[in-house]
Design a protein around this motif. Structure first.
Motif, short mmCIF file in Angstrom:
data_model
loop_
_atom_site.label_atom_id
_atom_site.label_comp_id
_atom_site.label_asym_id
_atom_site.label_seq_id
_atom_site.Cartn_x
_atom_site.Cartn_y
_atom_site.Cartn_z
N PHE B 71 159.68 -30.14 -2.81
CA PHE B 71 159.63 -31.26 -3.75
C PHE B 71 159.41 -30.77 -5.18
O PHE B 71 160.05 -31.22 -6.11
CB PHE B 71 158.54 -32.24 -3.35
N SER B 72 158.44 -29.87 -5.34
CA SER B 72 158.22 -29.27 -6.66
C SER B 72 157.37 -28.02 -6.52
O SER B 72 156.68 -27.85 -5.51
CB SER B 72 157.58 -30.28 -7.62
N PRO B 73 157.42 -27.11 -7.51
CA PRO B 73 156.60 -25.90 -7.45
C PRO B 73 155.12 -26.26 -7.48
O PRO B 73 154.77 -27.33 -7.99
CB PRO B 73 156.99 -25.12 -8.72
N PRO B 74 154.20 -25.43 -6.98
CA PRO B 74 154.43 -24.07 -6.48
C PRO B 74 154.97 -24.02 -5.04
O PRO B 74 154.74 -24.95 -4.26
CB PRO B 74 153.02 -23.46 -6.51
N ALA B 75 155.67 -22.92 -4.77
CA ALA B 75 156.04 -22.59 -3.40
C ALA B 75 155.69 -21.12 -3.15
O ALA B 75 155.45 -20.35 -4.09
CB ALA B 75 157.53 -22.84 -3.16
N LEU B 76 155.63 -20.77 -1.89
CA LEU B 76 155.35 -19.39 -1.50
C LEU B 76 156.52 -18.91 -0.64
O LEU B 76 156.95 -19.62 0.26
CB LEU B 76 154.06 -19.32 -0.68
N ARG B 77 157.01 -17.72 -0.95
CA ARG B 77 158.08 -17.14 -0.12
C ARG B 77 157.53 -15.88 0.53
O ARG B 77 156.92 -15.03 -0.13
CB ARG B 77 159.30 -16.81 -0.99
N VAL B 78 157.71 -15.79 1.84
CA VAL B 78 157.22 -14.63 2.58
C VAL B 78 158.38 -14.04 3.38
O VAL B 78 158.72 -14.55 4.46
CB VAL B 78 156.08 -15.02 3.54
N PRO B 79 158.99 -12.97 2.85
CA PRO B 79 160.12 -12.36 3.56
C PRO B 79 159.74 -11.96 4.99
O PRO B 79 158.65 -11.42 5.21
CB PRO B 79 160.44 -11.12 2.71
N GLY B 80 160.60 -12.29 5.93
CA GLY B 80 160.37 -11.89 7.32
C GLY B 80 159.49 -12.81 8.14
O GLY B 80 159.39 -12.65 9.35
N ALA B 81 158.85 -13.79 7.49
CA ALA B 81 157.88 -14.62 8.23
C ALA B 81 158.46 -15.95 8.72
O ALA B 81 157.77 -16.75 9.34
CB ALA B 81 156.66 -14.90 7.34
N GLY B 82 159.74 -16.18 8.45
CA GLY B 82 160.35 -17.45 8.84
C GLY B 82 161.03 -17.37 10.20
O GLY B 82 160.79 -16.43 10.98
N LYS B 83 161.88 -18.35 10.47
CA LYS B 83 162.59 -18.40 11.74
C LYS B 83 163.55 -17.22 11.88
O LYS B 83 164.27 -16.90 10.94
CB LYS B 83 163.38 -19.72 11.84
N ASP B 84 163.55 -16.61 13.04
CA ASP B 84 164.48 -15.51 13.34
C ASP B 84 164.44 -14.40 12.30
O ASP B 84 165.48 -13.85 11.94
CB ASP B 84 165.92 -16.06 13.47
N GLY B 85 163.26 -14.11 11.79
CA GLY B 85 163.14 -12.98 10.86
C GLY B 85 163.58 -13.24 9.44
O GLY B 85 163.57 -12.34 8.60
N SER B 86 163.97 -14.48 9.13
CA SER B 86 164.32 -14.81 7.74
C SER B 86 163.03 -15.04 6.96
O SER B 86 161.93 -14.93 7.50
CB SER B 86 165.22 -16.04 7.71
N ALA B 87 163.18 -15.38 5.68
CA ALA B 87 161.98 -15.63 4.87
C ALA B 87 161.44 -17.03 5.13
O ALA B 87 162.19 -17.97 5.37
CB ALA B 87 162.31 -15.48 3.39
N LEU B 88 160.12 -17.15 5.11
CA LEU B 88 159.47 -18.46 5.18
C LEU B 88 159.27 -18.95 3.74
O LEU B 88 158.82 -18.18 2.89
CB LEU B 88 158.11 -18.32 5.87
N VAL B 89 159.61 -20.20 3.49
CA VAL B 89 159.33 -20.81 2.19
C VAL B 89 158.52 -22.08 2.45
O VAL B 89 158.98 -22.97 3.17
CB VAL B 89 160.63 -21.17 1.42
N ILE B 90 157.30 -22.12 1.90
CA ILE B 90 156.47 -23.32 2.05
C ILE B 90 155.96 -23.78 0.69
O ILE B 90 155.84 -22.97 -0.24
CB ILE B 90 155.27 -23.12 3.02
N SER B 91 155.68 -25.06 0.59
CA SER B 91 155.23 -25.62 -0.68
C SER B 91 153.95 -26.44 -0.48
O SER B 91 153.47 -26.56 0.63
CB SER B 91 156.32 -26.50 -1.28
N GLN B 92 153.47 -26.99 -1.57
CA GLN B 92 152.24 -27.79 -1.67
C GLN B 92 151.02 -26.85 -1.72
O GLN B 92 150.71 -26.15 -0.76
CB GLN B 92 152.10 -28.78 -0.51
N THR B 93 150.34 -26.89 -2.86
CA THR B 93 149.21 -26.00 -3.13
C THR B 93 148.22 -25.85 -1.96
O THR B 93 147.94 -24.73 -1.52
CB THR B 93 148.48 -26.45 -4.41
N PRO B 94 147.68 -26.96 -1.41
CA PRO B 94 146.69 -26.78 -0.34
C PRO B 94 147.29 -26.19 0.94
O PRO B 94 146.59 -25.51 1.70
CB PRO B 94 146.14 -28.19 -0.09
N ASN B 95 148.56 -26.44 1.16
CA ASN B 95 149.26 -25.89 2.33
C ASN B 95 149.41 -24.37 2.19
O ASN B 95 149.19 -23.61 3.13
CB ASN B 95 150.64 -26.56 2.40
#
Lengths: 265, 265
Positions: B71-95
């Motif tokens: 929806f809006s920044p901030p987001a966190l990107r973690v290479p390798g931590a997503g589905k099937d070895g792709s990057a995980l991208v999550i948002s919302q500060t408390p999350n």
């Protein structure tokens, strides 16, 4: 009142104001959808609201059972789950939903999916706050009538700019999931009901009540989110039963209020 | 810029606006306090802000790497931590803070403590939103100057009613922890630094900037929270180093703004 599936003392106690859906409703929907019994303390227990006030609205150094203070309801009390076998008391709607998520089967199995549910719910609860502020833009403790002029301006901005921005976002998430998880357009994350679905459903339902003309117009823009998705969540077994029960309370002087002057003219 | 401890590519990528502390700051403080390297994409990479915009501000059906939209920044990107070895991208500060919490050692070991940190952080971020609304009570996309009259009223309510209510709450949590966990009054949950401490510290620091007169007066009311606790977090090793580095950005046109007319007169 006894819950439909409860023959024994429920494991979970919801501490919230009586008589309004409010923020407690997001938690009730999680319980109702999953069929797990809970005690809605202020609704189900005689003098229950004084228990809620004692735990959530006191000015002391703890909420109860050795837990730190709660800023405001809702809170969740779980006997036996706290330190040294005492009760755990936690607050903040998204925190409670996360705690219950796996326990009620209202989160996906994969870690990425869980965090995607939570980011969506936090975003939806931001919209919930913005909707609250349409009738209370200046001061939460003052009457609507004392901030009506500002409310007219705030509501116009929320209707014209914020609601479509959020609806577009929720619908893009829904479409993304339809393509990637085979959610059939009925679920927002993964291929079964999560508390992202019930939370966003509740907000859509509240918006239909509060801004009926605005939402009727928006339905043409977002027919799947406000049609297929909305109706589908409503017909999930636990939700359907709940909505036809007396436990589902009408909207009144809570977050979602219908002031015709704040709706689309 | 290279981070102090980074010799290899950092594991975590923060996606946020450049040039302001904003909501990204709560996440930066978690990294800095723990000494775990991170890439602050918009600050550290040439043309990094276009990456942030691409992931967090696009109108498509995904943020990136197969993840749902943000929806809006901030987001966190973690290479390798997503589905099937792709990057995980999550948002919302408390999350994001919760995701990083255990990984950075910024949460207590016991489950109750973790949920108590999160409820406190969610409450503090509610205050953060209320402070934002002191200069934007009507419309987030309009200029302050176009809603100044309403801002004067909103700021008065936040200063007189909301800030003392939150400060009292944070201080009662601090006292509760001092008595129950031996936190020496320096920590809010348990007996080591958590992201509840850094998050509330950041909000206090922002309040000192935005409402300097108001906070000077409140310091007499809450000497331990605004003295002992505030100074103690500031002197934690990682925080101290960060605050004296160029990575710490000054407040400007973000959440915390100093408009003398909105402060106590």
């Amino acid at each position: 009142m006894a819950q439909p599936t409860s023959k024994e003392q429920p494991k979970y106690e919801l501490l919230y104001h009586p008589g309004i859906p409010g923020r407690g409703e997001f938690i009730r929907l999680s319980f109702e959808a999953s069929g797990v019994p809970y005690l809605d303390v202020a609704q189900d227990q005689e003098d229950g609201y004084s228990t809620v006030q004692q735990f959530c609205m006191n000015k002391g150094l703890e909420s109860g059972d050795g837990n730190p203070p709660v800023f405001s309801p809702p809170a969740l009390r779980v006997p036996g789950a706290g330190k040294d076998g005492s009760a755990l008391v936690i607050s903040q709607t998204p925190n409670i939903l996360w705690y219950l998520g796996d326990r009620l089967g209202m989160l996906p199995d994969d870690e990425a999916g869980k965090y995607h549910v939570q980011q969506l719910v936090l975003t939806a609860l931001d919209l919930n706050n913005e909707v609250h502020d349409t009738h209370h833009p200046i001061a939460v403790m003052k009457y609507y009538e004392d901030q009506k002029e500002e409310a007219l301006k705030k509501a116009q901005d929320v209707r014209e700019n914020r609601i479509p921005k959020y609806l577009s976002y929720f619908d893009r998430v829904r479409q993304h999931n339809e393509q990637s998880s085979g959610g059939q357009g009925k679920y927002l994350v993964g291929n079964k009901l999560t508390y992202a679905d019930t939370t966003i459903w509740q907000i859509l339902d509240g918006l239909f009540f509060a801004f009926s003309k605005e939402m009727a117009a928006r339905k043409k823009e977002f027919p799947d989110l406000l049609g297929l998705f909305y109706e589908s969540v409503k017909s999930e077994k636990g939700i359907k039963e709940y909505l036809s029960s007396k436990r589902r309370m009408p909207y009144s002087e809570g977050i979602f209020r219908h002031y015709p002057e704040l709706d689309r003219q």
